[in-house]
Design a protein around this motif. Sequence first.
Motif, PDB file in Angstrom:
ATOM      1  N   ARG A  34     -50.251  23.893  59.617  1.00 25.23           N
ATOM      2  CA  ARG A  34     -48.932  24.455  59.298  1.00 25.23           C
ATOM      3  C   ARG A  34     -47.806  23.435  59.435  1.00 25.23           C
ATOM      4  O   ARG A  34     -46.630  23.777  59.270  1.00 25.23           O
ATOM      5  CB  ARG A  34     -48.644  25.649  60.227  1.00 25.23           C
ATOM      6  N   ASN A  35     -48.119  22.193  59.744  1.00 22.10           N
ATOM      7  CA  ASN A  35     -47.105  21.158  59.923  1.00 22.10           C
ATOM      8  C   ASN A  35     -46.954  20.333  58.644  1.00 22.10           C
ATOM      9  O   ASN A  35     -47.946  19.798  58.129  1.00 22.10           O
ATOM     10  CB  ASN A  35     -47.492  20.233  61.086  1.00 22.10           C
ATOM     11  N   GLU A  36     -45.739  20.239  58.134  1.00 19.53           N
ATOM     12  CA  GLU A  36     -45.510  19.491  56.904  1.00 19.53           C
ATOM     13  C   GLU A  36     -45.591  17.987  57.164  1.00 19.53           C
ATOM     14  O   GLU A  36     -44.892  17.454  58.026  1.00 19.53           O
ATOM     15  CB  GLU A  36     -44.148  19.832  56.308  1.00 19.53           C
ATOM     16  N   LEU A  37     -46.441  17.310  56.396  1.00 15.37           N
ATOM     17  CA  LEU A  37     -46.565  15.867  56.476  1.00 15.37           C
ATOM     18  C   LEU A  37     -45.683  15.165  55.462  1.00 15.37           C
ATOM     19  O   LEU A  37     -45.155  14.080  55.732  1.00 15.37           O
ATOM     20  CB  LEU A  37     -48.021  15.450  56.241  1.00 15.37           C
ATOM     21  N   MET A  38     -45.559  15.750  54.270  1.00 13.40           N
ATOM     22  CA  MET A  38     -44.748  15.121  53.225  1.00 13.40           C
ATOM     23  C   MET A  38     -44.279  16.175  52.242  1.00 13.40           C
ATOM     24  O   MET A  38     -44.907  17.229  52.086  1.00 13.40           O
ATOM     25  CB  MET A  38     -45.529  14.019  52.516  1.00 13.40           C
ATOM     26  N   ASN A  39     -43.159  15.852  51.598  1.00 13.12           N
ATOM     27  CA  ASN A  39     -42.539  16.773  50.655  1.00 13.12           C
ATOM     28  C   ASN A  39     -42.060  15.960  49.458  1.00 13.12           C
ATOM     29  O   ASN A  39     -41.524  14.853  49.625  1.00 13.12           O
ATOM     30  CB  ASN A  39     -41.366  17.497  51.328  1.00 13.12           C
ATOM     31  N   SER A  40     -42.240  16.482  48.268  1.00 16.55           N
ATOM     32  CA  SER A  40     -41.909  15.728  47.058  1.00 16.55           C
ATOM     33  C   SER A  40     -40.414  15.516  46.867  1.00 16.55           C
ATOM     34  O   SER A  40     -40.001  14.751  45.992  1.00 16.55           O
ATOM     35  CB  SER A  40     -42.495  16.424  45.835  1.00 16.55           C
ATOM     36  N   ARG A  41     -39.566  16.201  47.651  1.00 17.96           N
ATOM     37  CA  ARG A  41     -38.114  15.981  47.558  1.00 17.96           C
ATOM     38  C   ARG A  41     -37.654  14.865  48.489  1.00 17.96           C
ATOM     39  O   ARG A  41     -36.522  14.383  48.367  1.00 17.96           O
ATOM     40  CB  ARG A  41     -37.360  17.264  47.898  1.00 17.96           C
ATOM     41  N   LEU A  42     -38.508  14.450  49.420  1.00 16.09           N
ATOM     42  CA  LEU A  42     -38.102  13.510  50.456  1.00 16.09           C
ATOM     43  C   LEU A  42     -39.019  12.295  50.416  1.00 16.09           C
ATOM     44  O   LEU A  42     -40.074  12.283  51.047  1.00 16.09           O
ATOM     45  CB  LEU A  42     -38.170  14.175  51.841  1.00 16.09           C
ATOM     46  N   PHE A  43     -38.611  11.277  49.672  1.00 17.60           N
ATOM     47  CA  PHE A  43     -39.496  10.134  49.512  1.00 17.60           C
ATOM     48  C   PHE A  43     -38.769   8.797  49.585  1.00 17.60           C
ATOM     49  O   PHE A  43     -39.359   7.751  49.306  1.00 17.60           O
ATOM     50  CB  PHE A  43     -40.254  10.231  48.181  1.00 17.60           C
ATOM     51  N   GLY A  44     -37.513   8.814  49.969  1.00 16.67           N
ATOM     52  CA  GLY A  44     -36.745   7.575  50.011  1.00 16.67           C
ATOM     53  C   GLY A  44     -37.331   6.528  50.938  1.00 16.67           C
ATOM     54  O   GLY A  44     -37.392   5.340  50.596  1.00 16.67           O
ATOM     55  N   SER A  45     -37.783   6.941  52.111  1.00 17.00           N
ATOM     56  CA  SER A  45     -38.313   5.966  53.058  1.00 17.00           C
ATOM     57  C   SER A  45     -39.695   5.468  52.640  1.00 17.00           C
ATOM     58  O   SER A  45     -40.054   4.321  52.920  1.00 17.00           O
ATOM     59  CB  SER A  45     -38.362   6.552  54.471  1.00 17.00           C
ATOM     60  N   GLU A  46     -40.486   6.309  51.940  1.00 15.37           N
ATOM     61  CA  GLU A  46     -41.777   5.848  51.430  1.00 15.37           C
ATOM     62  C   GLU A  46     -41.572   4.774  50.358  1.00 15.37           C
ATOM     63  O   GLU A  46     -42.299   3.780  50.310  1.00 15.37           O
ATOM     64  CB  GLU A  46     -42.582   7.018  50.865  1.00 15.37           C
ATOM     65  N   GLU A  47     -40.573   4.973  49.493  1.00 15.42           N
ATOM     66  CA  GLU A  47     -40.262   3.955  48.498  1.00 15.42           C
ATOM     67  C   GLU A  47     -39.732   2.687  49.170  1.00 15.42           C
ATOM     68  O   GLU A  47     -40.052   1.570  48.746  1.00 15.42           O
ATOM     69  CB  GLU A  47     -39.240   4.495  47.504  1.00 15.42           C
ATOM     70  N   ALA A  48     -38.941   2.857  50.221  1.00 13.82           N
ATOM     71  CA  ALA A  48     -38.401   1.697  50.930  1.00 13.82           C
ATOM     72  C   ALA A  48     -39.501   0.873  51.586  1.00 13.82           C
ATOM     73  O   ALA A  48     -39.389  -0.357  51.680  1.00 13.82           O
ATOM     74  CB  ALA A  48     -37.395   2.157  51.987  1.00 13.82           C
ATOM     75  N   LEU A  49     -40.548   1.533  52.032  1.00 14.55           N
ATOM     76  CA  LEU A  49     -41.679   0.816  52.617  1.00 14.55           C
ATOM     77  C   LEU A  49     -42.209  -0.231  51.644  1.00 14.55           C
ATOM     78  O   LEU A  49     -42.444  -1.388  52.013  1.00 14.55           O
ATOM     79  CB  LEU A  49     -42.783   1.823  52.981  1.00 14.55           C
ATOM     80  N   ALA A  50     -42.389   0.158  50.383  1.00 10.28           N
ATOM     81  CA  ALA A  50     -42.882  -0.773  49.375  1.00 10.28           C
ATOM     82  C   ALA A  50     -41.830  -1.801  48.989  1.00 10.28           C
ATOM     83  O   ALA A  50     -42.126  -2.995  48.845  1.00 10.28           O
ATOM     84  CB  ALA A  50     -43.338  -0.005  48.146  1.00 10.28           C
TER      85      ALA A  50
END
Length: 223
Positions: A34-50
């Motif tokens: 029941r714990n959210e790991l990721m959401n398609s609206r929140l990806f700025g930091s994942e893009e910043a990682l790359a």
Amino acid sequence: MIPWEHLDTAPIPGEAGSLRLMRRGAEFSIQLDRNELMNSRLFGSEEALARLAAERIATIAAPRVLIGGYGMGFTLRAALGHLPLKAAVTVAEIVPAVLAWARGPMAELTGPCLDNPRVAIREADVAAVIAERGNAYDAILLDVDNGPDGLTRVANDRLYDAGGLAAARAALRPGGLLAVWSAHPDTAFSRRLGQAGFAVEEVAIRARGKRGARHVIWLAGRR
């Protein structure tokens, strides 16, 4: 309010827990139970990682990059956008259903990236891929948990302990970079990175533009 729709459930290899794929309109959520790991609206930091990793290896004409964890594909998409055309990117994802979701219900997000000729997909534990051979990568990007601990898989703890960091350092070419995404700061992990022979930079990044939660990316250069 549009209700959430449960699309699929997938077991996590070697663990008792499972991942759930949820959809609400055009929004997707991947949850650990029941714990959210990721959401398609929140990806700025994942893009910043790359992006941040690509900037630090920008002088390499044909870099070899390993991404641990596909997730919703935002890190891979950003990596392909920032790395040179001669780059070779390997993605290690241990949950086969995550890749099936990427080609199925979530295909419009980043699915085409999986078929990019610069990309190789490994259905494998990223720790095992890291341990395969030394001096293999110019950058290793890890986004397999909510931080440097084994939330998704207890076995992931070995990525972040002294042995795991030593393995990552050995898998990097001289001057290579280990980049780690986290939902929260962790001073003990920063200290372990330094003790493992990395020069450490800790960057705070918003999850969504200038708003949203503040996430952390460690950029650890092999000394």
